[in-house]
Design a protein around this motif. Sequence first.
Motif, short mmCIF file in Angstrom:
data_model
loop_
_atom_site.label_atom_id
_atom_site.label_comp_id
_atom_site.label_asym_id
_atom_site.label_seq_id
_atom_site.Cartn_x
_atom_site.Cartn_y
_atom_site.Cartn_z
N THR A 13 0.82 -1.22 0.00
CA THR A 13 0.00 0.00 0.00
C THR A 13 0.85 1.26 0.00
O THR A 13 0.65 2.12 -0.86
CB THR A 13 -1.00 0.00 1.17
N PRO A 14 1.82 1.40 0.91
CA PRO A 14 2.61 2.63 0.84
C PRO A 14 3.44 2.74 -0.44
O PRO A 14 3.63 3.85 -0.96
CB PRO A 14 3.50 2.58 2.09
N LEU A 56 -7.76 -0.06 -2.94
CA LEU A 56 -7.41 1.31 -2.59
C LEU A 56 -8.42 2.30 -3.16
O LEU A 56 -8.74 3.31 -2.52
CB LEU A 56 -5.99 1.64 -3.06
N GLN A 59 -11.53 2.16 -1.02
CA GLN A 59 -11.30 2.84 0.25
C GLN A 59 -11.24 4.36 0.10
O GLN A 59 -11.11 5.08 1.08
CB GLN A 59 -9.99 2.34 0.89
N LEU A 61 -8.84 6.01 -1.48
CA LEU A 61 -7.46 6.49 -1.49
C LEU A 61 -6.98 6.84 -2.89
O LEU A 61 -6.03 7.60 -3.06
CB LEU A 61 -6.53 5.45 -0.86
N LEU A 84 -7.51 11.96 0.75
CA LEU A 84 -7.46 10.92 1.78
C LEU A 84 -6.27 10.00 1.55
O LEU A 84 -5.59 9.59 2.50
CB LEU A 84 -8.76 10.12 1.79
N GLY A 85 -5.99 9.69 0.30
CA GLY A 85 -4.82 8.87 -0.03
C GLY A 85 -3.52 9.55 0.36
O GLY A 85 -2.59 8.90 0.86
N GLN A 87 -3.18 11.73 2.80
CA GLN A 87 -3.12 11.67 4.27
C GLN A 87 -2.68 10.28 4.73
O GLN A 87 -1.84 10.14 5.63
CB GLN A 87 -4.48 12.01 4.87
N THR A 88 -3.24 9.26 4.11
CA THR A 88 -2.88 7.88 4.46
C THR A 88 -1.42 7.62 4.15
O THR A 88 -0.71 7.00 4.95
CB THR A 88 -3.79 6.89 3.69
N GLU A 91 0.69 9.19 6.85
CA GLU A 91 0.65 8.39 8.08
C GLU A 91 1.50 7.13 7.93
O GLU A 91 2.26 6.77 8.84
CB GLU A 91 -0.80 8.00 8.41
N GLN A 92 1.37 6.46 6.81
CA GLN A 92 2.14 5.23 6.60
C GLN A 92 3.63 5.52 6.52
O GLN A 92 4.45 4.73 6.99
CB GLN A 92 1.64 4.49 5.38
#
Length: 121
Positions: A13-14, A56, A59, A61, A84-85, A87-88, A91-92
Amino acid sequence: MNLSKDLIAASSTPLVLGIIAEGETYGYEIVKRVEELSGGVMNWTDGMLYPLLHRLEQQGLLVSRWGAAKDTGRKRKYYSVTQLGQQTLSEQRQQWQVINAALNRIWHDMAQGANDDYLPA
């Protein structure tokens, strides 16, 4: 080198968000970028990438659009990162930096301990 499935799954994901955050792109380019970033160690397949992209997108993202390739005119699905992606991804990134720092510290300490074993008494 053979990477574990768990490590690939945890990092997918990241990696994908980071690649798409570089600029709108499509599946084949993502696969090639992963290979490039890993020095050829990570060779993703369509069967691994597209379910991830769909998840993704579900979700929120990523967003996608259909467009024609500039060079061939072939129809391709292009992906972009949403707010949102972003931001995610941020965070990741912070989470992976903590993990990376901890691993680097333990491996450094292990190397120091191995060197201490060979010091004269």
